[in-house]
Structure formats: C-alpha cells, structure tokens
Write a protein that holds these residues in place. Structure first.
Motif, PDB file in Angstrom:
ATOM      1  N   THR A   1       1.002  -1.428   0.097  1.00 33.67           N
ATOM      2  CA  THR A   1       0.168  -0.024  -0.076  1.00 33.67           C
ATOM      3  C   THR A   1       0.904   1.407  -0.023  1.00 33.67           C
ATOM      4  O   THR A   1       0.627   2.376  -0.645  1.00 33.67           O
ATOM      5  CB  THR A   1      -0.895   0.064   1.304  1.00 33.67           C
ATOM      6  N   ASN A   2       1.899   1.286   0.778  1.00 32.81           N
ATOM      7  CA  ASN A   2       2.898   2.300   0.904  1.00 32.81           C
ATOM      8  C   ASN A   2       3.366   2.701  -0.822  1.00 32.81           C
ATOM      9  O   ASN A   2       3.500   3.817  -0.938  1.00 32.81           O
ATOM     10  CB  ASN A   2       4.007   2.142   1.879  1.00 32.81           C
ATOM     11  N   VAL A   3       3.811   1.541  -1.194  1.00 33.30           N
ATOM     12  CA  VAL A   3       4.703   1.729  -2.375  1.00 33.30           C
ATOM     13  C   VAL A   3       3.665   2.261  -3.569  1.00 33.30           C
ATOM     14  O   VAL A   3       3.956   3.102  -4.543  1.00 33.30           O
ATOM     15  CB  VAL A   3       5.276   0.596  -3.029  1.00 33.30           C
ATOM     16  N   CYS A   4       2.467   1.459  -3.714  1.00 34.35           N
ATOM     17  CA  CYS A   4       1.604   1.554  -4.646  1.00 34.35           C
ATOM     18  C   CYS A   4       0.497   2.807  -4.646  1.00 34.35           C
ATOM     19  O   CYS A   4       0.098   3.328  -5.454  1.00 34.35           O
ATOM     20  CB  CYS A   4       0.714   0.379  -4.876  1.00 34.35           C
ATOM     21  N   CYS A   5       0.304   3.166  -3.423  1.00 36.61           N
ATOM     22  CA  CYS A   5      -0.683   4.401  -3.147  1.00 36.61           C
ATOM     23  C   CYS A   5       0.027   5.624  -2.366  1.00 36.61           C
ATOM     24  O   CYS A   5       0.083   6.557  -3.271  1.00 36.61           O
ATOM     25  CB  CYS A   5      -1.649   3.946  -2.158  1.00 36.61           C
ATOM     26  N   ASN A   6       0.686   5.571  -1.507  1.00 38.83           N
ATOM     27  CA  ASN A   6       1.259   6.603  -0.778  1.00 38.83           C
ATOM     28  C   ASN A   6       2.355   7.230  -1.274  1.00 38.83           C
ATOM     29  O   ASN A   6       2.598   8.460  -1.535  1.00 38.83           O
ATOM     30  CB  ASN A   6       1.912   6.247   0.918  1.00 38.83           C
ATOM     31  N   ALA A   7       3.201   6.327  -2.037  1.00 39.11           N
ATOM     32  CA  ALA A   7       4.338   6.806  -2.744  1.00 39.11           C
ATOM     33  C   ALA A   7       3.889   7.742  -4.081  1.00 39.11           C
ATOM     34  O   ALA A   7       4.295   8.666  -4.469  1.00 39.11           O
ATOM     35  CB  ALA A   7       5.213   5.967  -3.190  1.00 39.11           C
ATOM     36  N   VAL A   8       2.748   7.007  -4.680  1.00 36.91           N
ATOM     37  CA  VAL A   8       2.124   7.532  -6.025  1.00 36.91           C
ATOM     38  C   VAL A   8       1.649   9.030  -5.624  1.00 36.91           C
ATOM     39  O   VAL A   8       1.767   9.971  -6.156  1.00 36.91           O
ATOM     40  CB  VAL A   8       1.305   6.755  -6.592  1.00 36.91           C
ATOM     41  N   VAL A   9       0.902   8.964  -4.587  1.00 37.04           N
ATOM     42  CA  VAL A   9       0.359  10.525  -4.303  1.00 37.04           C
ATOM     43  C   VAL A   9       0.994  11.387  -3.878  1.00 37.04           C
ATOM     44  O   VAL A   9       0.817  12.563  -4.170  1.00 37.04           O
ATOM     45  CB  VAL A   9      -1.116  10.107  -3.080  1.00 37.04           C
ATOM     46  N   TYR A  10       2.052  11.028  -3.034  1.00 37.20           N
ATOM     47  CA  TYR A  10       3.254  11.894  -2.623  1.00 37.20           C
ATOM     48  C   TYR A  10       3.934  12.589  -3.742  1.00 37.20           C
ATOM     49  O   TYR A  10       4.055  13.683  -3.841  1.00 37.20           O
ATOM     50  CB  TYR A  10       3.980  11.319  -1.647  1.00 37.20           C
ATOM     51  N   LEU A  11       4.591  11.768  -4.536  1.00 37.76           N
ATOM     52  CA  LEU A  11       5.311  12.376  -5.701  1.00 37.76           C
ATOM     53  C   LEU A  11       4.411  13.046  -6.777  1.00 37.76           C
ATOM     54  O   LEU A  11       5.022  14.052  -7.180  1.00 37.76           O
ATOM     55  CB  LEU A  11       5.974  11.135  -6.471  1.00 37.76           C
ATOM     56  N   LEU A  12       3.164  12.514  -6.935  1.00 40.45           N
ATOM     57  CA  LEU A  12       2.205  13.155  -7.984  1.00 40.45           C
ATOM     58  C   LEU A  12       1.998  14.732  -7.441  1.00 40.45           C
ATOM     59  O   LEU A  12       2.053  15.638  -8.036  1.00 40.45           O
ATOM     60  CB  LEU A  12       0.917  12.651  -8.026  1.00 40.45           C
ATOM     61  N   ASN A  13       1.594  14.863  -6.126  1.00 40.78           N
ATOM     62  CA  ASN A  13       1.398  15.977  -5.682  1.00 40.78           C
ATOM     63  C   ASN A  13       2.550  16.936  -5.382  1.00 40.78           C
ATOM     64  O   ASN A  13       2.153  18.165  -5.949  1.00 40.78           O
ATOM     65  CB  ASN A  13       0.949  15.745  -3.944  1.00 40.78           C
ATOM     66  N   VAL A  14       3.707  16.716  -5.217  1.00 38.50           N
ATOM     67  CA  VAL A  14       4.917  17.404  -5.043  1.00 38.50           C
ATOM     68  C   VAL A  14       5.248  17.912  -6.429  1.00 38.50           C
ATOM     69  O   VAL A  14       5.815  19.358  -6.580  1.00 38.50           O
ATOM     70  CB  VAL A  14       5.871  16.822  -4.225  1.00 38.50           C
ATOM     71  N   TYR A  15       5.246  17.151  -7.347  1.00 42.25           N
ATOM     72  CA  TYR A  15       5.788  17.386  -8.759  1.00 42.25           C
ATOM     73  C   TYR A  15       4.999  17.952  -9.932  1.00 42.25           C
ATOM     74  O   TYR A  15       5.256  18.819 -10.571  1.00 42.25           O
ATOM     75  CB  TYR A  15       6.338  16.306  -9.292  1.00 42.25           C
ATOM     76  N   ILE A  16       3.482  17.935  -9.583  1.00 43.43           N
ATOM     77  CA  ILE A  16       2.549  18.340 -10.347  1.00 43.43           C
ATOM     78  C   ILE A  16       2.377  19.725 -10.085  1.00 43.43           C
ATOM     79  O   ILE A  16       2.291  20.724 -11.041  1.00 43.43           O
ATOM     80  CB  ILE A  16       1.110  17.746 -10.161  1.00 43.43           C
ATOM     81  N   LYS A  17       2.933  20.256  -9.028  1.00 40.00           N
ATOM     82  CA  LYS A  17       2.823  21.748  -8.573  1.00 40.00           C
ATOM     83  C   LYS A  17       3.982  22.465  -9.438  1.00 40.00           C
ATOM     84  O   LYS A  17       3.897  23.542  -9.861  1.00 40.00           O
ATOM     85  CB  LYS A  17       3.272  21.930  -7.194  1.00 40.00           C
ATOM     86  N   ASP A  18       5.296  21.727  -9.509  1.00 40.69           N
ATOM     87  CA  ASP A  18       6.208  22.623 -10.226  1.00 40.69           C
ATOM     88  C   ASP A  18       5.882  22.350 -11.807  1.00 40.69           C
ATOM     89  O   ASP A  18       6.006  23.262 -12.682  1.00 40.69           O
ATOM     90  CB  ASP A  18       7.381  21.527 -10.079  1.00 40.69           C
ATOM     91  N   MET A  19       5.151  21.113 -12.248  1.00 39.09           N
ATOM     92  CA  MET A  19       4.784  21.275 -13.693  1.00 39.09           C
ATOM     93  C   MET A  19       3.645  22.423 -13.983  1.00 39.09           C
ATOM     94  O   MET A  19       3.949  23.044 -15.126  1.00 39.09           O
ATOM     95  CB  MET A  19       4.198  19.904 -13.880  1.00 39.09           C
ATOM     96  N   LEU A  20       2.762  22.801 -13.328  1.00 42.82           N
ATOM     97  CA  LEU A  20       1.799  23.556 -13.338  1.00 42.82           C
ATOM     98  C   LEU A  20       2.428  25.043 -13.287  1.00 42.82           C
ATOM     99  O   LEU A  20       1.954  25.942 -14.387  1.00 42.82           O
ATOM    100  CB  LEU A  20       0.575  23.338 -12.583  1.00 42.82           C
ATOM    101  N   LYS A  21       3.310  25.167 -12.345  1.00 42.79           N
ATOM    102  CA  LYS A  21       3.959  26.262 -12.237  1.00 42.79           C
ATOM    103  C   LYS A  21       4.793  26.573 -13.733  1.00 42.79           C
ATOM    104  O   LYS A  21       4.806  27.801 -14.119  1.00 42.79           O
ATOM    105  CB  LYS A  21       4.968  26.633 -11.112  1.00 42.79           C
ATOM    106  N   ASN A  22       5.263  25.693 -14.328  1.00 44.96           N
ATOM    107  CA  ASN A  22       6.108  26.008 -15.636  1.00 44.96           C
ATOM    108  C   ASN A  22       5.258  25.644 -16.674  1.00 44.96           C
ATOM    109  O   ASN A  22       5.626  25.752 -17.900  1.00 44.96           O
ATOM    110  CB  ASN A  22       7.366  24.969 -15.475  1.00 44.96           C
ATOM    111  N   ASP A  23       4.025  25.335 -16.732  1.00 41.99           N
ATOM    112  CA  ASP A  23       2.983  25.034 -17.644  1.00 41.99           C
ATOM    113  C   ASP A  23       3.517  24.042 -18.456  1.00 41.99           C
ATOM    114  O   ASP A  23       3.374  24.290 -19.850  1.00 41.99           O
ATOM    115  CB  ASP A  23       2.790  26.421 -18.455  1.00 41.99           C
TER     116      ASP A  23
END
Length: 258
Positions: free
Chosen positions: A109-131
């Motif tokens: 659950t940690n690998v397939c769910c928690n790691a996914v949601v964490y990495l998605l959340n922190v990096y999507i913010k940078d992506m949106l900022k850089n369009d």
C-alpha cells in the motif's frame, strides 16, 4: 534548471524499459529504486544507448513513507525540473487474504498508493508552475475489477486508477497531462515476486518493451486513460454488464485454481 524524467521502480521490468525509451528520445532521466547496485547497472546500460543525456540515480525504499521527502529534496538540490514523472514502482502477492503477511500488505500500500500520491502532488505543482509536464501512473487492468487471491494488489491499483482519472480531470485545461495506464500481464519480475505463475501460464503476456512503447506514445499524445490490448479492453467493457460478484468470481479463476 535541468529538465528530467523521474521513473520509480527503474531497475527492472517496465521501469527499465521506460527509462530506455526516454533515453532513446533524448530525455534526461532520474532512476529511482531501492537497490543501489542495480541502479548503477541500469545507468551504465543506458549510458551505452545515449551518451548525450544525463542519467542520474537515487536509491530509496518507497515503502518507507518517512523517506519520500528525500526524493524531492534531492531534485531541488540538483535544480532538476521533473517535467516527466512515471509512477511505476509496485509489487503484488498471490495468496488468500487471511494468509497474507500484514506487513507486506502495508508495504504494498505504501509503494503503490502513498508514494504515488506524494510524488504526484509535489511534482505536479512544479509542472503547473512551469506550464509543462507529463505524468504516467502505471495502474493495471487489475485495478478495474475485484481480485480474489490478489485482493490487496487489485485494491491498490484501483486506488491508482481512481486518483489518476480524478486529477487528470482537474488539470484538463492546463498543459500538464496525466495518463493512467492499465496494462494486462507482461513479462517482468512481478510474476516470480507475486507467485502468480498460474495466471501467466493461462495468458500470453507481452514484453515490457512493448508496454513501454505504448505508454510513451500515449503519454506524448496527452491520452488520459488507456487499457493496453484489444482483448483486455473488450473484457473490461464486458464487466460493465455483469454483477461485481460475477466479475470477482471470473477474476478468481484466472488467478488461482479453486
């Protein structure tokens, strides 16, 4: 700022095949896995394919939620802009639920769910900022149906499916795109680790390189959801017209001889 593609579970199987695909297309890559020796080996292999790209590695155990922040801290320290994120890491186990080790299920659950949601959340913010940005969340057709004898694996992949489809809707008007990828069986170390030889003996798996090619092409075309394989797409379409009980019973027959 250095643009780079971050791939988890990059030491074998689909992760390694995806890393190869990105390198072949002149993308810098950051390979994330828990085994430093395997990461170094894959790095050397990829360097022979394309010497004109940056290939970096970072060793971390994604099942340890307390260490996930180290990945973001590392990319920030290197001034990397993760413009491509591939959440690929994961593992399964075929056993009756009551016989499963609870610690193993929590790690899954940690690998397939928690790691996914964490990495998605922190990096999507940078992506949106850089369009700019592309994300691939590797789910599975397992996430579309209940799976007796692989109950936790099917459940965590269902989480990945639901999360990806929801987030891709939220960002639909931006230049950041998220693909939820649902492959069927393919050749990888997953089979031996999950003790799921029964299923793979019944089905004809495709190669991880084929899955990587499809994933890469669908991602750059901004596809939001994709099931790999015409047969898999048909089977998943049929499940809309049967009861969940029937779907569970049918799936069980492909996982274990009852």
């Amino acid at each position: 700022m250095i643009k780079i593609t971050l791939i988890t579970g990059a030491t074998s199987g689909l992760g390694k095949s995806l890393a190869k695909k990105y390198v072949e297309n002149n993308e810098n890559v950051l390979l994330v896995g828990r085994n430093i020796d395997k990461l170094k080996s894959v790095k050397d292999e990829l360097s022979n394919i394309n010497k004109n790209v940056l290939i970096d590695i970072f060793a971390v155990d994604l099942s340890d939620n307390s260490r996930l922040h180290e990945i973001k801290e590392y990319t920030d320290s290197k001034q990397y802009f993760v413009n491509n994120l591939v959440n690929n890491a994961g593992f399964g186990e075929r056993k009756d639920f009551v016989d499963m080790d609870p610690e193993t299920q929590v790690q899954m659950t940690n690998v397939c769910c928690n790691a996914v949601v964490y990495l998605l959340n922190v990096y999507i913010k940078d992506m949106l900022k850089n369009d700019e940005g592309h994300i691939i969340n590797v789910a599975s057709i397992a996430g579309l149906v209940p799976g007796p004898y692989m109950s936790t694996y099917h459940a965590v992949k269902s989480y990945v499916v639901s999360l990806g489809e929801a987030v891709s809707h939220e960002i639909r008007k931006t230049n950041v795109h998220l693909l939820t990828l649902c492959p069927g069986p393919f050749d990888s170390e997953f089979v031996s680790k999950a003790h799921n030889d029964y299923t793979f003996a019944k089905l004809k798996p495709i190669s991880s390189d084929d899955v990587a090619n499809i994933a890469y092409n669908k991602s750059i075309k901004n596809k939001r959801f994709y099931i790999i394989g015409a047969k898999n797409r048909f089977l998943m379409f049929i499940t809309r017209f049967v009861s969940r009980k029937f779907a569970a019973a049918s799936t069980a027959k492909t996982i274990k001889k009852e």
